[in-house]
Design a protein around this motif. Structure first.
Motif, PDB file in Angstrom:
ATOM      1  N   CYS A   1       0.817  -1.212   0.000  1.00 47.65           N
ATOM      2  CA  CYS A   1       0.000   0.000   0.000  1.00 47.65           C
ATOM      3  C   CYS A   1       0.853   1.265   0.000  1.00 47.65           C
ATOM      4  CB  CYS A   1      -0.926   0.023   1.216  1.00 47.65           C
ATOM      5  SG  CYS A   1      -2.171  -1.254   1.167  1.00 47.65           S
ATOM      6  N   PHE A   2       1.923   1.272   0.820  1.00 50.11           N
ATOM      7  CA  PHE A   2       2.639   2.539   0.998  1.00 50.11           C
ATOM      8  C   PHE A   2       4.096   2.501   0.568  1.00 50.11           C
ATOM      9  CE2 PHE A   2      -0.364   1.893   4.545  1.00 50.11           C
ATOM     10  CZ  PHE A   2      -1.316   2.804   4.156  1.00 50.11           C
ATOM     11  N   GLY A   3       4.668   1.285   0.435  1.00 51.31           N
ATOM     12  CA  GLY A   3       6.121   1.229   0.392  1.00 51.31           C
ATOM     13  C   GLY A   3       6.750   1.048  -0.963  1.00 51.31           C
ATOM     14  N   ARG A   4       5.937   1.003  -2.030  1.00 51.66           N
ATOM     15  CA  ARG A   4       6.549   0.590  -3.277  1.00 51.66           C
ATOM     16  C   ARG A   4       7.554   1.604  -3.801  1.00 51.66           C
ATOM     17  NH1 ARG A   4       1.806  -1.928  -6.818  1.00 51.66           N
ATOM     18  NH2 ARG A   4       0.633  -0.303  -5.796  1.00 51.66           N
ATOM     19  N   ARG A   5       7.351   2.870  -3.435  1.00 58.20           N
ATOM     20  CA  ARG A   5       8.306   3.876  -3.902  1.00 58.20           C
ATOM     21  C   ARG A   5       9.310   4.243  -2.821  1.00 58.20           C
ATOM     22  NH1 ARG A   5       6.613   5.058  -8.636  1.00 58.20           N
ATOM     23  NH2 ARG A   5       4.396   4.813  -9.099  1.00 58.20           N
ATOM     24  N   HIS A   6       9.153   3.662  -1.644  1.00 64.73           N
ATOM     25  CA  HIS A   6      10.040   4.044  -0.543  1.00 64.73           C
ATOM     26  C   HIS A   6      10.818   2.821  -0.093  1.00 64.73           C
ATOM     27  CE1 HIS A   6       7.701   7.687  -0.553  1.00 64.73           C
ATOM     28  NE2 HIS A   6       6.607   6.949  -0.498  1.00 64.73           N
ATOM     29  N   GLY A   7      11.963   2.621  -0.743  1.00 66.41           N
ATOM     30  CA  GLY A   7      12.744   1.412  -0.504  1.00 66.41           C
ATOM     31  C   GLY A   7      13.149   1.231   0.935  1.00 66.41           C
TER      32      GLY A   7
END
Lengths: 630, 106
Positions: free
Chosen positions: A23-29
């Motif tokens: 939900c939230f982490g795909r762009r925040h490695g």
């Protein structure tokens, strides 16, 4: 906290982490890494707490009703017994350290969020598989680990080889899983239940109920997941995935799931099926050990080594369980196979994960130069990795007193007791194992750096060498019971048939001789005779070609798929086009369409037209009412 | 010559048929509505006639007349609604001729 709640948390923590990442982490490695590693740490902590403090070593089976169709009822539940507890420990423990290593390994990777999401899904699926209390539930998680394996092999999906390898892994596994599913259904029809505990009671009470075909079908799932001959072809290709994935999924845990399944239903096998298992495992062990000499990619060598060790596990299970069938009056003999296989599974998980993470550390430092003949001289540049890798090599070569010695010894002793042929083949495999590991080890770490990549190697950061260190400790001490929670001792100590007296000396001599001779041969043949390229390839190109060919099994499958399966598929597609698509689907739609065109003509929009229809209707109705027709 | 049930029925039938052909053949919506009213009234005549001629001392209730009252009431309401629709239709389309109102075609 009661054990049921704890198990529930252990299972669903990583799923929650995966959901948060999705939900939230795909762009925040970095965020994803923190969530995933945190959940993995919590999972390990809870597992250790459960095993060290709470579980009382009795089988525990919390259940909830899932589906009811009339008399047919299915349950979802956990079954925590000796085997499940062991895997709970191995998966959560090795899993956490590999997660930690991944933080360093994936630094700067744009797909980091996706990677950690996949890792968390895998941890969820693997835990479900370990804890499942019936075969249907096991099958669901069996497929889920296959899916997460697919997803993580295809991590670098922009590389065609990685995408193809992911497909290959998934499709080859489907072949095995199909047999497995049929086996489960047949098992249900035959026994009326797929609950593991109920099956054990049934099989113990009526041994004549066991059927060889059911056993063989259940084994076919093992062939796919544990990559046994003839379904082994996917595992070497699966090395296209990131190295932590190879360590976690394709070395330590998922490929061991097949062996775990064998042990989970050790009572379901007939003597014939067990013999088949021994043959398959032995053939896989020796075949893969030979193949390992034909490749120079560091990860592929390790992959073949994994295959070979899995063959050991499978053969050990078959031999021990068959031994138990023959020696019914001997106390605990039924579990000898499960014990030996799971003991080696555990030590193998430690040292093979260590080998893969060591390779990952090397690749990370050497800009992903995977060819061992293009590395070299790394011991001076990466001292910690070198130290830990040395330990792992000694452990897999079976040098006492490291972990691999104890578990491999137990397997060799089983073979010694059970079958001379298998014993000699496995001893030869042990020799070959040490030999190709020596080849990998000396060529990679000694001599002079042979390329710029190896020249510029630097030791990796602490998040990468700390997991190596922990796994190295377990690779050294894994043969001693004090490093394991007490609940596991029954399975990997009491249920393992250790050699005693003269047999012990014999096994010790064989193990040291094979390991030492193998490593020495690796040093002499592949290092002293020039490590700039494969010496066998230089001196004996024909023989090297044979080693590289892998007995043409991939080519045979390719031919089969092209020449036979493709033809059948085209024929079926033709039938589908004509019969289903043409006649049934298009046909029925066409009839409706024609009726529609005809009926549309009556919608003139003119009120007078409708009045005529009304008139006609009234006429028909009155004719009917007066009994003229109808 | 006495006026019997048949004569009433003939008149009723004539009125009904005149109304029916009015509905069937005329193109003006107002005339069609009038035709509908004529058909209803034809039915009414028949109902009253049946009621009158079939009454017996044992059953003098004359239910047909009751029906007629209902029909007249409903017809009044229907005409009110119908006329309102026609007025709105004219506002919308500037015509009440049926051959120009064919939106439902196809």
């Amino acid at each position: 906290m009661n054990p049921e709640t704890l198990l529930f948390c252990i299972l669903f923590l990583p799923l929650g982490a995966a959901l948060v990442i999705a939900c939230f982490g795909r762009r925040h490695g970095s965020f994803s890494a923190a969530v995933s590693v945190g959940s993995s740490f919590a999972q390990m902590a809870l597992s250790l707490w459960l095993l060290w403090g709470i579980w009382d070593e009795s089988a525990l089976q919390p259940q909830a009703q899932w589906l009811v169709f009339g008399d047919v009822r299915f349950h979802m539940g956990f079954l925590l017994n000796n085997t499940a507890a062991l895997l709970l420990f191995v998966v959560s423990f090795v899993g956490f350290w590999i997660h930690l290593f991944s933080i360093g390994y994936t630094r700067g990777d744009p797909g980091r969020g996706r990677f950690f999401g996949g890792m968390s899904i895998f941890m969820f699926a693997m835990m479900g598989l370990v804890l499942a209390d019936n075969l249907f539930m096991m099958f669901i998680f069996w497929e889920l680990v296959g899916f997460s394996s697919y997803m993580l092999i295809a991590h670098y999906f922009e590389r065609p080889a990685a995408a193809a390898a992911a497909n290959k892994a998934f499709i080859v596994n489907r072949v095995g899983d199909f047999g497995f599913l049929i086996g489960i259904i047949w098992c249900y029809l035959h026994f009326g239940t797929v609950d593991l505990a109920e099956l054990e009671v049934l099989a113990a009470a009526n041994p004549e109920m066991l059927l060889t075909p059911i056993s063989l079908l259940l084994i076919s799932g093992v062939l796919g997941k544990s990559a046994q001959v003839p379904l082994h072809v996917w595992l070497p290709d699966a090395m296209e995935g990131p190295t932590p994935v190879s360590a976690l999924i394709h070395a330590a845990t998922m490929v061991a799931a097949g062996v775990y399944l064998l042990g989970r239903i050790y009572f379901m096998y007939t003597e014939t099926a067990l013999t088949a298992i021994i043959v398959i495992g032995t053939v896989t062990a020796i075949y893969s050990a030979i193949c390992a000499f034909g490749v120079s990619d560091i990860k592929k060598i390790l992959a073949y080594s994994t295959l070979s060790q899995l063959g050991f596990l499978v053969a050990a299970f078959g031999m021990g369980t068959r031994f138990g069938l023959y020696e019914q009056e001997l106390e605990g003999a039924r579990l000898f196979g499960v014990g030996a296989a799971n003991f080696h599974l555990t030590t193998h998980a430690f040292f093979k994960a260590l080998l893969f993470l060591g390779a990952g550390s090397i690749l990370h430092a050497c800009h992903h130069q995977q060819d061992i003949f293009k590395l070299g001289g790394l011991w001076r540049r990466m001292p910690l990795t070198f130290l830990f890798f040395t330990i792992a090599v000694l452990a897999i070569a079976g040098i006492p007193p490291l972990a691999g010695f104890h578990s491999k010894d137990a397997i060799l002793f089983l073979a010694y007791e059970e079958s001379q042929v298998v014993f000699y083949v496995l001893v030869l495999t042990t020799l070959l194992t040490a030999w190709y590991m020596g080849r990998l080890y000396f060529v990679t770490f000694f001599g002079k750096p042979r390329t710029e990549e190896a020249e510029g190697a630097r030791e990796s950061s602490w998040v990468m060498w700390l997991p190596l260190g922990v796994l190295a400790v377990y690779s050294v001490l894994g043969g001693f019971m004090f490093v394991y929670p007490p609940g596991l001792h029954f399975l990997i100590d009491q249920s393992v048939m250790h050699p005693v007296g003269g047999d012990y000396t014999l096994m010790l001599v064989i193990s040291v001789a094979c390991g030492g001779l193998g490593l020495a041969l690796g040093y002499l043949v592949y290092f002293r005779m020039g490590a700039e390229s494969d010496v066998v390839g230089r001196r004996l190109p024909g023989f090297h070609g044979f080693l590289r060919s892998r007995l043409f099994i991939d080519e045979i499958y390719g031919f089969y798929v092209r020449a036979i399966q493709q033809r059948v598929a085209e024929f079926l597609a033709f039938l589908d086009q004509i019969l289903i698509s043409g006649l049934l689907v298009r046909g029925s739609a066409g009839i409706a369409a024609i009726l529609g065109v005809v009926a549309r003509g009556s919608f003139t929009g003119s009120l007078h037209g409708y009045v005529y229809w009304l008139l006609a209707g009234m006429l028909l109705f009155s004719l009917y009412a007066f009994g003229i027709f109808g | 010559m006495s006026i019997g049930l048949d004569s009433y029925l003939v008149v009723a039938g004539l009125v009904f048929v005149i109304g029916f052909f009015g509905v069937l053949l005329r193109r003006n919506t107002l005339i069609v509505l009038m035709g509908l009213e004529l058909m209803l009234n034809g039915c009414n005549i028949a109902l009253v006639a049946f009621s009158r001629y079939h009454a017996t001392p044992a059953n003098p209730m004359m239910e047909g007349n009751l029906f007629v009252f209902f029909i007249i009431t409903v017809a009044a309401a229907e005409v009110a609604v119908g006329l309102a629709i026609i007025v709105q239709l004219f506002r919308l389309r500037q015509t009440v001729m049926l051959n120009e109102l064919q939106l439902l075609k196809d």
